[in-house]
Design an enzyme around this catalytic site. Sequence first.
Site, mmCIF file in Angstrom:
data_model
loop_
_atom_site.group_PDB
_atom_site.id
_atom_site.type_symbol
_atom_site.label_atom_id
_atom_site.label_comp_id
_atom_site.label_asym_id
_atom_site.label_seq_id
_atom_site.Cartn_x
_atom_site.Cartn_y
_atom_site.Cartn_z
ATOM 1 N N ASP A 55 4.555 46.790 41.120
ATOM 2 C CA ASP A 55 4.009 46.221 42.345
ATOM 3 C C ASP A 55 5.200 46.126 43.291
ATOM 4 O O ASP A 55 6.057 45.258 43.128
ATOM 5 C CB ASP A 55 3.409 44.832 42.081
ATOM 6 C CG ASP A 55 2.778 44.232 43.329
ATOM 7 O OD1 ASP A 55 3.204 44.587 44.443
ATOM 8 O OD2 ASP A 55 1.856 43.413 43.190
ATOM 9 N N HIS A 56 5.251 47.028 44.258
ATOM 10 C CA HIS A 56 6.503 47.145 45.023
ATOM 11 C C HIS A 56 6.837 45.887 45.814
ATOM 12 O O HIS A 56 7.977 45.688 46.208
ATOM 13 C CB HIS A 56 6.455 48.380 45.939
ATOM 14 C CG HIS A 56 5.605 48.208 47.155
ATOM 15 N ND1 HIS A 56 4.274 48.489 47.175
ATOM 16 C CD2 HIS A 56 5.912 47.772 48.394
ATOM 17 C CE1 HIS A 56 3.793 48.233 48.374
ATOM 18 N NE2 HIS A 56 4.764 47.798 49.137
ATOM 19 N N HIS A 104 -0.666 42.110 45.371
ATOM 20 C CA HIS A 104 0.438 41.591 46.182
ATOM 21 C C HIS A 104 0.315 40.080 46.451
ATOM 22 O O HIS A 104 1.264 39.316 46.239
ATOM 23 C CB HIS A 104 0.517 42.320 47.518
ATOM 24 C CG HIS A 104 0.673 43.802 47.397
ATOM 25 N ND1 HIS A 104 1.405 44.387 46.389
ATOM 26 C CD2 HIS A 104 0.206 44.817 48.146
ATOM 27 C CE1 HIS A 104 1.376 45.702 46.537
ATOM 28 N NE2 HIS A 104 0.653 45.993 47.590
#
Lengths: 504, 313
Positions: free
Chosen positions: A198-199, A261
């Site tokens: 999950d960047h 996110h």
Amino acid sequence: MTQTLANPLRSGMRRKRAPEPCTLVIFGATGDLTKRKLLPAVFGLWQDGQLGAGFSVLGVGRNPMSEEEFRTLVRQSLTTSKETDEIEGNNLEKFAAVAHYVGGEFGETGTYDAIGAKLREIQEARGAGDNALFYLSTPPSLFEVISQRLGDAGLASESDGWRRLIVEKPFGRDLASAVALNDALHDVWKEHQIYRIDHYLGKETVQNVLAIRFGNLIFEPIWNRSYVEHVQITAAEDLGMEGRGGYYEEAGVVRDMLQNHLMQLFTLVAMETPVAFDANAIRDEKVKVLRSTRPIPVERVSQVAVRGQYGPGTLYGERAKGYREEEKVAPDSSTPTFVAVKLEVDNWRWSGVPFFLRSGKRLPKKVTEIAVVFKRPPLGLFPGGTERNVLAFRIQPDEGVSLKFSSKTPGQENILREVVMDFRYDAFGAELESPYSRLLLDAMIGDATLFPREDEVQQAWELVSGILEAWSQPDANLPNYAAGTWGPDAADELLGPDRRWRHL
Amino acid sequence: MPGNLQPLGPVKTDVRGATNALESLWDETHVESRAYTGNIVALTRSRSLPRVEEALATLGGRYAGRQIIGVMDGDETVDVTVSLVPQKGGYVERLVLDANEEQLQGAILPLLRPATVNHVWWATTERPGGALLAELAELADQIIANALSLDLGPLGPHCSLTDLGWARTSGWREALAQLFDPHEAAAALPALRQLTLRYAGDNDLPARLYAGWAATKLGWRDAEGVVIEADPASSRENGDLSFVRLSGDGAEFQLTSDQGNLVRSTSVYGSVRREAELYLPALSIGEGLAFVMAQPEQNENFVSALDFARRLP
């Protein structure tokens, strides 16, 4: 953290985060993500000397392509991506020389035999050991088959070196599919080998939430229901579909932003102090938060969640289309492009403190922020009332932290005014690294701290399951906000009396 | 933040007026936030001033938001100029003070931004020492100087010593360590008894520190196997390493500087012979300062390397 402890020259070295020699194998090597993000991130690490002489990249794609053609693609990607660091000297050529390619269908065993043979060849030539990191930068429908074929070919075996698998989001499209995907991956890989990326967690300012919370004494004592009135988390995007309407019709904002996110940001703010700064200790605490969060069954959705979809409007002085006018979007679509949700954490720290999360497309600006809003002083000694203190983490843009508090204005009377004490990350005078470079390096080192664990992903899906189910029904009120505005009015009402969304 | 910031100043002032003069310059920038990350005090001579200013111009504000350069050639009069120097992401404050050492002492101390980290850099080729350096050392968190010739008493518990020569070897240390990342290469380490180093020019200090580092990491008790030689043919900068070889009992690991900033590595052990090229740029002085200032706390590797280097013939 995996470390080459047998190498005494590494001990006490400043650059402790050096991975063992390894090969990064990218499935989907000609895809957009690889060209725009992954290759620039890997090149930056390589040019900075963080990957060592034994490092190689192995691209895997469906297209038949010679090694030289792939190297040309690598050069083109690095020279055209905005995320590539300044290329020093002859480094473009030198980096291209460590890039290799295998072409073939992802479902065919021959492809994996070729990958195995190429890995052995690289190992012989460059001393890469048997260490390999497989990055699935492909459509999610291919995750299972690639994983399975890698296992069949013996490429997941850690008998001589480490083997790890990075899986891009979306990790499933609901709880059942996420469980099924986890099960399928575990047929081949052990949990310690799986890195779900999950960047958002690779962003410096997201990590700074933990640094500020647990690296300072002054915040933690007030980080609870005695002092915090509520918490707001906003991830706003100004863009519309930009040609991705087909994907978005399937995903919607809940799958695209809320489940991953926003939930990650939420858990970092709400978690307890971990017993150590390591992967499992931190992820244990994040899972506890999700488990403590009051479930949202279908019947509660209308009380705690607001869905929105943008209609036509104006943004940046230009006309903006409504969602239903976007390419590849159904003209009667009820796909949500905006979500606001109220989460309640039923534990001793947070009981009674609501967490409001919102995210949307075509909002007035691109901004991500976490705001911890504190309670008012118990007595108003000063005329004009008192305001709430706010500690805000700006994730993007203008990364930084600000604290809002009241101060006396100059003059004979005791008039207070809100002022903001602001810290901007750019005051450090350093470019922020790409989140992908941080996460790739972490995966090569074997540090899974910033990668969601299996139970974390499943708990997050469980929390949003009721919302997905309720919102699978058409909504005659959509669209309910104009492009270029801050979402539907119902999102304001969700906050309840005496609260308002931060003006961002 | 704009990337094309223009320098502001220099403005001539005096010690008492320096802070206000800086504030006036800040007012011109319309910058709302500043980072008070630390002070660096550079002590130098006028002949070295351009080189010192150039080095500090590349030092990011993340290391020190205030730069105080003390030029020790002057007399009783303290000449002060202040300026804001553009850096990536913003400005850093620079004050240049020219006076004799005694006057500098009374001028620098009140100009240190309080409650932050103090780095003191002996930025001249003379042997580091004297009353001014001793006084500043009491306030310093870090002294950056030629550590092998430092003429100071014992440093306080909160002050660490470091050396730009140590920073200059950082890439070579990383390069050598990388050769032993494969487990089978690391297994060859106990058999290695000879270390040969060559350096460009006539400054052997970085090579001596490097030898100290390698020898202590390998557990060598003495310097019997260490050879350090000048390499007059090397085109690298004075003091840079040009060649490293660790060898013994059928194994050899070598780093050889090639054209430009390339270094060629060779590993020979067992049936393995492996070659690779590494990009290993020489550190500028500013980059070296950034390297040592990034972590001003005591570095055990440096301390043990220095201790060994002092015992080298």
